[in-house]
Design an enzyme around this catalytic site. Structure first.
Site, PDB file in Angstrom:
ATOM      1  N   ASP A   1       0.845  -1.199   0.000  1.00 11.04           N
ATOM      2  CA  ASP A   1       0.000   0.000   0.000  1.00 11.04           C
ATOM      3  C   ASP A   1       0.881   1.250   0.000  1.00 11.04           C
ATOM      4  OD1 ASP A   1      -2.070  -1.769   0.438  1.00 11.04           O
ATOM      5  OD2 ASP A   1      -2.060  -1.461   2.614  1.00 11.04           O
TER       6      ASP A   1
HETATM    7  N1  URA Z   1      -1.092  -5.957   3.856  1.00 12.01           N
HETATM    8  C1  URA Z   1      -1.563  -4.698   3.887  1.00 12.01           C
HETATM    9  O1  URA Z   1      -2.584  -4.434   4.490  1.00 12.01           O
HETATM   10  N2  URA Z   1      -0.877  -3.744   3.247  1.00 12.01           N
HETATM   11  C2  URA Z   1       0.262  -3.979   2.571  1.00 12.01           C
HETATM   12  O2  URA Z   1       0.848  -3.061   1.998  1.00 12.01           O
HETATM   13  C3  URA Z   1       0.739  -5.295   2.548  1.00 12.01           C
HETATM   14  C4  URA Z   1       0.052  -6.267   3.206  1.00 12.01           C
END
Ligand code: URA
Length: 240
Positions: free
Chosen positions: A104
């Site tokens: 993310d």
């Molecule tokens: N899980 C998440 O919630 N975000 C990420 O970036 C990776 C795994």
């Protein structure tokens, strides 16, 4: 593996005698080091052979590790936001690297890239069960009940079923989480499902690869040994 002189002839550097002269003049390099021995064996898929500094034979297979800072989206392009591609050195532009999976925008840590489509597919396949380890800061305190729920396979708020995962409480508001798949916002949604919304998330490990001492925002190319290990960990054909 192929003889260097043979590879040079085959990639249009010149005739056999011209190639001999190029080598003798020190105009050929392998992975950045001048090479004068035409009999040396090279692997053009894994090594860069250059004439006067210009790589021959185009693309070579690369796997790259980034220590992603927050604020970059995992996408090859985006009209409005900064992408992780901007953190790769311009010299690698022509290598057509693509992110393996995604982090993310707010998540930091280990993100791999490759131009090997097969490896990419194997790495992101949930059937491969490549473990990914995250450090999270969150509300509340995880306990053995949460760990048991993760181990049994959580059901998210929208009914999505998760594969069994590992939750290790590290102290108040901190946990280590290991998952073997990569659903959208997976760790954040898993933690939210247990009433522990995440405020900070960092991926620390993928398979046996860790960030090591790679500084945030920096990239490095994996060694051949590291790539071999990754291949072993994602091994061969897709299991049925
Ligand atoms: N899980 C998440 O919630 N975000 C990420 O970036 C990776 C795994």
């Amino acid at each position: 593996m192929i003889r260097l002189d043979k590879f040079l002839c085959g990639s249009g550097a010149g005739t056999r005698s011209q190639v001999k002269l190029l080598l003798k003049a020190g105009r050929v390099s392998v992975d950045g080091a001048v090479e004068k021995d035409g009999g040396r064996k090279v692997d053009p898929a894994a090594q860069t052979v250059a004439l006067d500094g210009t790589p021959l034979g185009g693309r070579r297979r690369m796997v790259v590790m980034l220590n992603k800072p927050e604020g970059y989206v995992t996408a090859t392009e985006d009209p409005w936001q900064k992408t992780v591609m901007e953190l790769l050195p311009p010299a690698w532009k022509h290598q057509e690297l693509k992110p393996i999976g995604r982090l993310d925008k707010a998540t930091e840590g280990l993100l791999l890239f490759t131009n090997d489509g097969e490896l990419l597919h194997r790495m992101i396949s949930p059937r491969r069960r490549v473990p990914k380890v995250y450090y999270a800061r969150h509300e509340g305190q995880a306990d053995s009940g949460d760990a048991a729920a993760f181990a049994a396979g959580l059901t998210l708020g929208d009914g999505t079923l998760c594969l069994p995962a590992k939750l290790e409480p590290l102290g108040p508001g901190q946990s280590r989480i290991t998952v073997v798949e990569g659903k959208y916002h997976q760790v954040r949604r898993m933690m939210a499902a247990r009433g522990m919304p995440v405020s900070y998330l960092e991926r620390q490990q993928e398979g046996s690869l860790t960030l090591g001492d790679l500084p945030r925002g920096q990239v490095r190319e994996l060694s051949r040994e590291e790539i071999r290990t990754l291949e072993q960990e994602t091994g061969g054909k897709d299991p049925a």
